[in-house]
Design a protein around this motif. Structure first.
Motif, mmCIF file in Angstrom:
data_model
loop_
_atom_site.group_PDB
_atom_site.id
_atom_site.type_symbol
_atom_site.label_atom_id
_atom_site.label_comp_id
_atom_site.label_asym_id
_atom_site.label_seq_id
_atom_site.Cartn_x
_atom_site.Cartn_y
_atom_site.Cartn_z
ATOM 1 N N ARG A 205 0.831 -1.203 0.000
ATOM 2 C CA ARG A 205 0.000 0.000 0.000
ATOM 3 C C ARG A 205 0.864 1.250 0.000
ATOM 4 N N GLN A 206 1.925 1.263 0.817
ATOM 5 C CA GLN A 206 2.833 2.409 0.848
ATOM 6 C C GLN A 206 3.542 2.582 -0.497
ATOM 7 N N LYS B 96 3.233 5.696 -3.589
ATOM 8 C CA LYS B 96 4.344 6.436 -4.189
ATOM 9 C C LYS B 96 4.422 6.228 -5.706
ATOM 10 N N ARG B 97 4.200 4.970 -6.142
ATOM 11 C CA ARG B 97 4.490 4.613 -7.531
ATOM 12 C C ARG B 97 3.264 4.576 -8.430
ATOM 13 N N CYS C 171 -7.397 -9.252 -7.570
ATOM 14 C CA CYS C 171 -7.686 -7.824 -7.364
ATOM 15 C C CYS C 171 -6.401 -7.050 -7.083
ATOM 16 N N LEU C 172 -5.526 -7.647 -6.261
ATOM 17 C CA LEU C 172 -4.261 -6.989 -5.939
ATOM 18 C C LEU C 172 -3.384 -6.859 -7.184
ATOM 19 N N LEU C 173 -3.293 -7.927 -8.002
ATOM 20 C CA LEU C 173 -2.511 -7.871 -9.239
ATOM 21 C C LEU C 173 -3.074 -6.797 -10.165
ATOM 22 N N PHE C 174 -4.397 -6.718 -10.257
ATOM 23 C CA PHE C 174 -5.035 -5.697 -11.087
ATOM 24 C C PHE C 174 -4.592 -4.307 -10.633
ATOM 25 N N GLU C 175 -4.585 -4.062 -9.319
ATOM 26 C CA GLU C 175 -4.211 -2.742 -8.816
ATOM 27 C C GLU C 175 -2.743 -2.439 -9.066
ATOM 28 N N LEU C 176 -1.881 -3.456 -8.933
ATOM 29 C CA LEU C 176 -0.460 -3.230 -9.232
ATOM 30 C C LEU C 176 -0.274 -2.794 -10.682
#
Length: 615
Positions: free
Chosen positions: A109-110, A114-115, A212-217
């Motif tokens: 999340r942090q 930033k990125r 879902c996490l991969l999608f957000e990355l």
């Protein structure tokens, strides 16, 4: 004047606050017994009297304590402190805590803050690490149920660590739904459809959350957003996600397909285990074909993979197909209702003459080409011998030499390459091309990739082993023992291993050198106890593996203050009796009472012992 640090369980010093969540605070801590940094997770004091939160917090310790994997934050200890929380009416409330591995790094999340977006190759690497952790926890019978960027750490060296099993449940627990006290447990942006509906969950729910996490990355945003958690939950249940390539041009069709397959609404239609999900990501990373199931899911939502990997993360030499331009009339219209009427075209009628001439020329050219083609086919049929087709055997999972022999037996030629893998045993075939069952000509080449094993290894914990047994275990697992080093410590018996350098559970390159530290059976007598209270000094000596013996000495110092410690600073055998001289109040001098001598008639007394006659 500095105050003494708070100590839990007689050994864990509580330091500065380093993290805060909805249920607990995390402090930097120090294990005084083993001399290492730890993280101490403590239930928030305002939740300590809530039975639901107590149950959830204790479950985290129970769930994660049995998980020992380099991609999962380790749980070292847990307990309850009954001296910290003042309850109603002055009652004391216990405050549970968990002692965990301290991870030097940031949460996903942090990093996302930033990125915004990750490069596809980096997103794949991080997700593979999460799937490694889930494959292990699922194998151990534990479903995480709250995979999200805030629960994944990236260490300063780039390794992935999954944490917070606060709502984890056993797979076999048939009551493990996602509703508790009429509320949905989890985080809305990463809930699987079955979680959002309060149904029983299993390992496939974790895989949806990982999707879902991969999608957000990749996209820099979750697959579904809304004004409220309820609105987002409805989308998880009823709406199809867009491909991540809509938000990131660097994402290729195969990676779209893998992500969308992980996000299938029906758990039976998505990846069935973490290993299958990880294998497809690995195929994307190496430019190999992904599973038919993933391609089918992408096609079903209108995201057919028409291109392979972008150059940013494609294997060198792999082709990048381009979407063919739309030229046919049927492709220019959504359906037959949009086509022009029969006998008419889109062009103006004024151009009919030109179109007639063009059509005549096209017919003539087509006829000539047909004659040439017929002649070529006739000639080749007379010149070329018949081709024998064979079915490609399944060699995935075989040993490399067995695979080569199997191909030769089926009149095929093998082309071997190698690649590291954390999921396929060294020497076994990771993948093959063409896939098994494909019909190809005899003596065709079948390419296959053989695993060289992981390119990094986790240092095993050999604490408590005999030093020679520890050497054998480390060498067996592919490390080089660079030497032994003695250590005066009470933590282990003589010749037992106390630690290694690099430390246990560290992830290092295969073949790294490891130094073994072992106990001498001796300990150092603490030399900083003079001036302390006897009770504290006694505990310090006991923790050092020594037997304290109290000897009181009259002194003007405070009662029970340590005056001296026998052999302070010296190295002695563990269990040695150590004399500690402590102060006691001096004995007061005796009080003398003088009685007057008896008197006789005719005399008077003067002073204390002299009698004077009267005249």
């Amino acid at each position: 004047m500095s105050t003494a640090p708070r100590v839990l369980g007689g050994r864990y010093e509580v330091g500065e606050l380093i993290g805060r969540g909805g249920m607990a605070d995390v402090h930097l801590g120090h294990d005084t017994r083993l001399g290492r940094q730890v993280a101490i997770k403590m239930l928030r004091s305002d939740l300590a009297r809530d039975a639901n939160f107590l149950l959830r917090f204790r479950r985290e310790a129970q769930s994660a304590a049995g998980l020992n994997h380099p991609a999962i934050v380790a749980i070292f200890d847990s307990g309850e402190d009954d001296s910290a929380v003042e309850g109603p009416n002055g009652t004391r409330t216990t405050l549970p805590y968990i002692v965990m591995e301290y991870v030097d790094g940031e949460t996903l999340r942090q990093q996302l803050s930033k990125r915004k977006q990750f490069e596809p190759a980096e997103a794949i690497r991080v997700t593979e690490g999460i799937l490694d952790a889930l494959a292990y926890s699922h194998r151990m019978g534990i479903v995480h149920r709250d995979i999200k960027p805030a629960n994944v750490m990236i260490t300063s060296s780039g390794h992935v660590k999954v944490m917070d099993f606060g709502i984890a449940r056993a797979i076999a627990d048939t009551a493990a739904t996602m509703t508790q006290t009429q509320s949905v447990v989890g985080t809305a942006q990463y809930l699987s459809p079955e979680q959002a509906q309060g149904q029983t969950v299993d390992e496939r729910s974790d895989l949806y959350s990982t999707g879902c996490l991969l999608f957000e990355l990749l996209a820099g945003r979750p697959p579904f957003t809304g004004d409220s958690p309820v609105a987002i939950a409805y989308q998880h249940v009823g709406e199809l996600p867009q491909p991540p390539s809509v938000f990131n041009d660097a994402v290729g069709g195969d990676l779209d397909a893998v992500t969308l397959h992980a996000l299938a609404k029906d758990r039976e239609a998505r990846y069935q285990n973490a290993s299958a999900f990880r294998t497809d990501l690995e195929n994307v990373r190496f430019g190999r074909s992904i599973s038919t199931a993933a391609l089918g899911t992408a096609a079903a939502v209108g995201a057919v993979a028409t291109q392979t990997l972008p150059q940013s993360y494609a294997v060198a030499g792999s082709p990048t197909a381009v979407q063919s331009p739309v030229t046919e009339r049927s492709e220019r219209y959504a359906n037959t209702a949009g086509l022009p009427a029969v006998g008419h075209d889109e062009e103006d009628d004024e151009r009919k003459g030109g179109r007639g001439k063009a059509a005549l020329i096209t017919v003539l050219i087509t006829a000539v080409l047909a004659l040439v083609g017929w002649g070529a086919v006739t000639w080749f049929s007379n010149q070329t011998p018949a081709v024998t087709l064979v079915s490609v055997p399944t060699i995935e999972g075989m040993k490399g030499d067995v695979a080569a022999q199997t191909l030769a037996t089926n009149n095929l030629r093998g082309e071997k390459s190698t690649a590291p893998s954390t999921t396929v045993t060294e020497g076994d075939v990771i993948s093959q091309d063409p896939k098994s069952g494909t019909r190809i000509a005899e003596q065709s080449v079948v390419k296959y990739v053989v695993s060289t094993g992981p390119d990094s290894l986790t240092v095993p914990d050999v604490t408590g082993f005999d030093k020679d047994a520890a050497r054998a275990e480390l060498e067996k697992q592919g490390f080089v023992v660079s030497g032994f080093q003695e250590e005066n410590t009470p933590d282990q018996e003589k010749n037992k291993v106390t630690k290694t350098d690099p430390a246990a559970r560290a992830v290092v390159a295969k073949g790294s050198k490891i130094r073994i530290f072992y106990a001498t059976g001796n300990v150092k007598v603490p030399d900083n106890l003079v001036g302390q209270d006897w009770a504290l000094a006694a505990v310090a000596l006991q923790n050092a593996g020594l037997q304290p013996r109290k000897e009181t000495v009259e002194s003007a110092k405070n009662p029970d203050e340590v005056l001296s410690v026998d052999q302070a600073g010296n190295v002695v055998k563990m269990g040695t009796s150590i004399t500690v001289k402590v102060a006691k109040a001096p004995t007061p001098p005796p009080v003398t009472v003088t009685s007057p001598p008896p008197t006789t008639p005719g005399t008077t007394t003067t002073g204390t012992g002299t009698a004077t006659p009267t005249p």
